[in-house]
Design a protein around this motif. Structure first.
Motif, PDB file in Angstrom:
ATOM      1  N   GLN A 111      13.412  32.213  34.128  1.00  0.00           N
ATOM      2  CA  GLN A 111      14.714  31.619  34.458  1.00  0.00           C
ATOM      3  C   GLN A 111      14.544  30.430  35.387  1.00  0.00           C
TER       4      GLN A 111
ATOM      5  N   THR B 145      10.843  37.745  34.115  1.00  0.00           N
ATOM      6  CA  THR B 145      12.138  37.221  33.687  1.00  0.00           C
ATOM      7  C   THR B 145      12.651  36.193  34.685  1.00  0.00           C
ATOM      8  N   ARG B 146      12.534  36.512  35.978  1.00  0.00           N
ATOM      9  CA  ARG B 146      12.987  35.575  37.010  1.00  0.00           C
ATOM     10  C   ARG B 146      12.159  34.287  36.999  1.00  0.00           C
TER      11      ARG B 146
ATOM     12  N   THR C  38      23.139  46.530  39.823  1.00  0.00           N
ATOM     13  CA  THR C  38      23.530  45.590  38.770  1.00  0.00           C
ATOM     14  C   THR C  38      22.635  45.691  37.538  1.00  0.00           C
ATOM     15  N   ARG C  39      21.724  46.659  37.574  1.00  0.00           N
ATOM     16  CA  ARG C  39      20.817  46.939  36.451  1.00  0.00           C
ATOM     17  C   ARG C  39      19.892  45.773  36.105  1.00  0.00           C
ATOM     18  N   GLN C  40      19.639  44.913  37.075  1.00  0.00           N
ATOM     19  CA  GLN C  40      18.638  43.872  36.881  1.00  0.00           C
ATOM     20  C   GLN C  40      17.241  44.469  36.980  1.00  0.00           C
ATOM     21  N   LEU C  41      17.159  45.593  37.653  1.00  0.00           N
ATOM     22  CA  LEU C  41      15.911  46.311  37.846  1.00  0.00           C
ATOM     23  C   LEU C  41      16.138  47.756  37.418  1.00  0.00           C
TER      24      LEU C  41
ATOM     25  N   ASP D  87      21.025  46.344  45.414  1.00  0.00           N
ATOM     26  CA  ASP D  87      21.903  45.497  44.597  1.00  0.00           C
ATOM     27  C   ASP D  87      21.280  45.230  43.231  1.00  0.00           C
ATOM     28  N   LEU D  88      19.977  44.981  43.197  1.00  0.00           N
ATOM     29  CA  LEU D  88      19.288  44.778  41.921  1.00  0.00           C
ATOM     30  C   LEU D  88      19.359  46.037  41.055  1.00  0.00           C
TER      31      LEU D  88
ATOM     32  N   PHE E 283      10.892  42.330  35.527  1.00  0.00           N
ATOM     33  CA  PHE E 283      11.894  41.642  36.338  1.00  0.00           C
ATOM     34  C   PHE E 283      11.324  40.346  36.897  1.00  0.00           C
TER      35      PHE E 283
END
Length: 74
Positions: free
Chosen positions: A71, A67-68, A42-45, A38-39, A64
Motif C-alpha cells: 500500500q 500488505t502495508r 478492525t480485522r486488519q490483523l 485497533d488492528l 499484514f
C-alpha cells in the motif's frame, strides 16, 4: 553414510510456536497496546481467541506487514 533430503516446512494451520501474544506483536510493530487492539478489532490483523487469550498467527502478522508495504509503495 545415508543422506537425508531436507524436510519441507509443514503447511497448514499455525502451531503454538507460531502464535504471538499481543505484547509480542506490540514489540515487533513498535506500537502501543491500543493500536494493536485497533488492528485486531478492525480485522486488519487476524487473531485466534482461546478463552480470554488472544493469539496472532505469525503468518498473519507477516501478511499484514507485506500488505502495508504494498500500500505504501502504490
Amino acid at each position: 553414510m545415508i543422506a537425508h533430503a531436507p524436510v519441507a516446512p509443514r503447511q497448514g494451520p499455525s502451531t503454538p510456536e507460531e502464535l504471538l501474544t499481543v505484547p509480542q506483536v506490540m514489540a515487533r510493530l513498535q506500537l502501543g497496546r491500543s493500536a494493536v487492539y485497533d488492528l485486531l478489532r478492525t480485522r486488519q490483523l487476524a487473531l485466534i481467541t482461546l478463552g480470554r487469550a488472544r493469539r496472532i498467527p505469525a503468518d498473519a502478522l507477516a501478511d499484514f506487514i507485506l500488505t502495508r508495504l504494498d500500500q505504501e509503495a502504490a
